[in-house]
Design an enzyme around this catalytic site. Structure first.
Site, mmCIF file in Angstrom:
data_model
loop_
_atom_site.group_PDB
_atom_site.id
_atom_site.type_symbol
_atom_site.label_atom_id
_atom_site.label_comp_id
_atom_site.label_asym_id
_atom_site.label_seq_id
_atom_site.Cartn_x
_atom_site.Cartn_y
_atom_site.Cartn_z
ATOM 1 N N HIS A 428 86.724 58.305 49.950
ATOM 2 C CA HIS A 428 87.404 59.473 50.493
ATOM 3 C C HIS A 428 88.372 59.972 49.431
ATOM 4 O O HIS A 428 88.959 59.180 48.700
ATOM 5 C CB HIS A 428 88.147 59.113 51.783
ATOM 6 C CG HIS A 428 88.862 60.277 52.398
ATOM 7 N ND1 HIS A 428 88.185 61.379 52.879
ATOM 8 C CD2 HIS A 428 90.192 60.525 52.591
ATOM 9 C CE1 HIS A 428 89.068 62.243 53.365
ATOM 10 N NE2 HIS A 428 90.278 61.757 53.198
ATOM 11 N N CYS A 518 84.954 66.235 50.862
ATOM 12 C CA CYS A 518 86.376 66.040 50.570
ATOM 13 C C CYS A 518 86.651 66.044 49.067
ATOM 14 O O CYS A 518 87.709 66.512 48.617
ATOM 15 C CB CYS A 518 86.872 64.736 51.205
ATOM 16 S SG CYS A 518 85.933 63.268 50.714
#
Length: 567
Positions: A428, A518
């Site tokens: 992430h 992301c």
């Protein structure tokens, strides 16, 4: 429902429909990408685990490979490049690994199995026979064969038996959740609709709702060739039966993968479609062009500088600084980095988990596999490739020079730094704002939680930009400060990065695992360019057809899944 936000063609990102060469057409229908040729080959892929190959009857018994020889006899399909029939699915699959190796004396010949021995399809590698039988008694897949069920209208035209077996196997291996069930049911619906059979109301009865993007609604029977800015006349020229999918509202038309008002259509230039505001460089790097708001193309002449070369980086053609990494010497999706020794500038390749060597050209041998039984080896391979083909989990690559931090042992990031957080099965990304805060994207329906929110974003198509404390987002995981693209893309001034980031806080943005994730978001803030190595690796892992085919045989789905379709 979107597959990708772009396709890769000859190394450059494009938006379908496109005609890359004479006699070849690539387009999207509903939830699948299609490749069609003028010599009778059709290939479709759903972006997950299901591919379909159709070939004209003129090629019967004149082809070879993972799909067999197209002679209508499945028992002799497991034939290696030397024309020798093998029984084991994994031996068969490995023999066709590219580049294919043949013996010097290879001649095409008919292969016969005198005893008509059944090939070992590996059906029970990931799910043993007793478990599969239990699944058959209790699974929701049984709705496929119910005489009064939503699919009954199609039974007389297409037998559901094969699709039931596939559904049982998938839910046995992956779990009896809605996503797995719905993917299996969709395959039967697609086959029925291709034969002109209407299947109404099945999504409502199975909790398999289809979420549609803005300015569109779900339709159980829409044109298989919807109008797009690149081809407004497509529906009038379509001779295919209707399909289910997300249909643009009246007054809207497809622009790439979004429904936009007609007045917002972009530009078509040299048979390629570009959205408004999109910039591109011609193949010879002699011009850089912009698709303007008036749907016209404005180009200006350019000349690559003395140290620059015309090349492709991150799926974009342009003038790039010549050096050890341009063009990249790394193979098999290896990532090139420039390094300096005492006398010269050189390079190093960071290889994926499957390859090794100076240029990532050597297949990596798993030393731990020597201690496994053959069954364990088969099962391990099936799981790894199956995950890659689904593109749900992205491989994590950690070099030996990485410094990892945690909430309990924080690092010292500076405003504008990229933060790479290592979740159990993927990375992430966030951007550091200062004073312990970061900016990142999370699912629109989730609060400011950490691991679960970012994990759920993998399956979302919309996201919310949030400012959160770094320690809260990291949770029990680890992270590193990773501005790894600085050598390729010069960072914007720190004040500009923070200004751009603050503009997005609490806004809702589109999300796509492979095209707008992301990492794309935070690199756009830092560099003004969307970059994501993990998405690029996932796209390559899918490999359009080849990766799907290999996933099939490794997962034991070759037992009639590679169907020879005639038309």
């Amino acid at each position: 429902m979107r597959l990708y936000s772009f396709e890769k063609l000859d190394g450059v990102r494009v938006i379908p429909p496109v005609r890359p060469h004479e006699g070849i057409r690539i387009y999207q229908r509903a939830t699948r990408i299609y490749l069609e040729t003028d010599f009778g080959l059709y290939v479709s892929f759903d972006g997950n685990q299901n591919a379909e190959i159709k070939l004209a009857n003129t090629y019967q018994n004149r082809v070879e490979g993972l799909c067999g020889n197209f002679d209508g006899i499945y028992r002799n399909d497991f034939t290696n490049p030397d024309g020798v029939w093998v029984r084991n699915v994994n031996v068969f699959g490995e023999s066709w690994k590219v580049p294919v190796q043949r013996t010097a004396s290879r001649r095409r010949r008919d292969v016969s199995t005198e005893e008509e021995e059944e090939p070992d399809t590996g059906l029970f590698q990931g799910c043993d026979e007793s478990t599969l039988e239990q699944q058959n008694r209790t699974s929701r897949c049984q709705i496929l064969i119910e005489s009064n069920g939503p699919f009954a209208n199609c039974h007389s035209t297409i037998s559901p038996d094969f699709y039931l077996t596939s559904c049982l196997f998938d839910t046995c291996v992956e779990g009896d959740d809605n996503a797995t069930l719905c993917r299996s049911l969709e395959q039967y619906v697609l086959a029925c609709q291709e034969q002109g059979i209407s299947v109404e109301g099945w999504r409502q009865q199975t909790l398999c709702s289809m979420e549609c993007p803005a300015n569109s609604n779900y339709s159980s029977c829409m044109s298989a060739c919807p109008a797009s800015c690149a081809d407004l006349t497509s529906p009038s020229e379509c001779d295919s039966p209707c399909v289910e999918g997300c249909e643009c509202l009246p007054g809207y038309v497809l622009s790439g993968f979004d429904c936009v008002p007609y007045r917002q259509c972009g530009c078509t230039y040299l048979d390629k479609y570009y959205e408004i505001g999109e910039t591109f460089t011609t193949d010879d790097c002699s011009q850089t062009c912009l698709c303007t708001e008036s749907s016209s193309v404005s180009c200006s002449n350019i000349v690559c500088g003395g140290e620059d070369i015309c090349g492709i980086s991150n799926y974009t053609r342009g003038c790039y600084r010549s050096g050890p990494c341009m063009p990249s010497p790394c193979q098999n999706d290896g990532v090139c980095s420039e390094t300096t020794n005492d006398t010269s500038l050189t390079f190093s390749c960071e290889c994926t988990e499957l390859y090794t060597g100076d240029t990532c050209g050597t297949e990596r041998i798993d030393q731990t596999a020597t201690d496994q039984t053959p069954e364990e080896k088969d099962y391990t391979a099936a799981i790894v490739v199956g995950v890659l083909a689904g593109a749900v989990v992205v491989l994590i690559l950690i070099s030996s020079a990485v410094y990892l931090f945690s909430a309990a042992n924080p690092g010292n990031p500076q405003p504008g730094d990229l933060i790479e957080i290592f979740r159990p099965a993927y990375q992430h990304w966030a951007l550091y704002l200062g004073d312990g805060y970061i900016i990142n994207v999370t699912p629109v329906d989730e609060g400011p939680s950490s691991s679960f929110a970012s994990a759920k974003s993998v399956f979302s198509r919309k996201a919310r930009v949030r400012m959160q404390l770094l320690k809260d987002v990291v949770g029990n995981d680890t992270y590193q400060i990773n501005n790894k693209y600085d050598n390729t893309y010069p960072p914007l001034p720190m004040e500009e990065i923070i200004r751009r980031a603050e503009y997005y806080i609490d806004q809702e943005v589109s999300y796509d695992l492979l095209g707008n994730n992301c990492e794309h978001f935070v690199t756009l803030l830092r560099y003004g360019e969307r970059v994501s190595e993990q998405a690029n690796r996932a796209i390559s892992a899918i490999g359009f057809v080849t990766a799907a085919a290999n996933a099939f045989y490794l997962l034991g789905l070759l037992r009639r899944r590679f169907r020879e379709r005639q038309y």
